[in-house]
Write a protein that holds these residues in place. Sequence first.
Motif: not given
Ligand code: MG
Length: 328
Positions: A46-48, A140-144, A148-150, A227-229
């Motif tokens: 789901v997160k990829g 994990p944080s609920a984002n792809r 950006v984290s939700p 590279s993140h967020y």
């Molecule tokens: Mg995360």
Amino acid sequence: MRLTSNPLEAAVALLDGHLAALPTETVYGLGARADQASAIARVYAVKGRPADHPLIVHVSGIEALDVWGQGLPIYAHTLAEMSWPGPLTLVVNRTPAALDFITGGQDSVAVRVSAHPLTAAVLSHLVELTGNPSIGIAAPSANRFGRVSPTSAKHVIEEFTGLMSDDDVVLDGGECSVGLESTIIDCTGNHPKLLRPGAITADDVTRITGLPCPSGSTVRASGTLASHYSPAASVRLISAADLPHLAGESSNGPRATIGLLATATIATPAGIVRLAAPETSDEYARVLYSALREADALGLQTVLAIAPHEAGVGAAIIDRLTRAAHGE
Ligand code: MG
Ligand code: TXA
């Protein structure tokens, strides 16, 4: 997916092997039973997210630390006692309870106790339903992956509509009070090391443990990728002194495509979209991710971000803005 504010519903979904997005005081997590390979595989899908990036195990209390970890240095227990429940994750040497599909095959495991009352309630229900006091939810944080984290249930739904199934649950616990991911401390050596800055600072860790807490480690942490967020808009981390010049430059082009993120003391140049004007660093942290999402919702091309002071949570804000700026 089902939206609910009932923690028992989320606990039952998790027990049955489904996913539950959970509120924590930092950001929302995409939770699954930490002992169930098939549920964890769905988290990655789901997160990829690449399978070798390890997950944080959320547990109900400090007693679970020694079930998931072993050979812990004294300072790790001190940190847990002083900071849990709270926005702190400890990386410790794992026991066989932490399976390869949680740790990405590493010898360590990341463990956290969240202070959010709904997620604490989900864990209490799971402990009761299974009779296992150290049961863990990997989240994990609920984002792809890389995005950006939700910080609200609405963000989670935006991220995962069409990806979560009908039996999966989103537990609505309102807006996250911290707004940035937990501080991660590597507790596998003879002194703590900072893997990811957050609301609990390296100075806090030193004050609590009496030990130095330098940055960096050799273990993998995807939140530390350059590279993140990243939102779709390109983020530019600028100084307040550069703003008039950059705002003037934009007057030659379509100005409504530029957003500004800065503390309230900095005025908005004409024609630029103000995304947030936080009064304090804590407020800056709380609104940062929703402001980046707002930039995308408005179709902005560029976000000019002026960092707050480095003190306290400021260092973590600068860390996230720097990585978001690399995401272009
Ligand atoms: Mg995360
Ligand atoms: O605030 C948070 O920590 C949120 C909430 C939901 O708890 N979770 C979160 O999870 O941010 P995630 O997966 O997005 O970020 C966890 C970070 C990743 O960078 C991962 O690589 C690192 O923790 N991590 C997990 N296990 C690790 C380990 N054994 N060693 C080193 N880093 C680890």
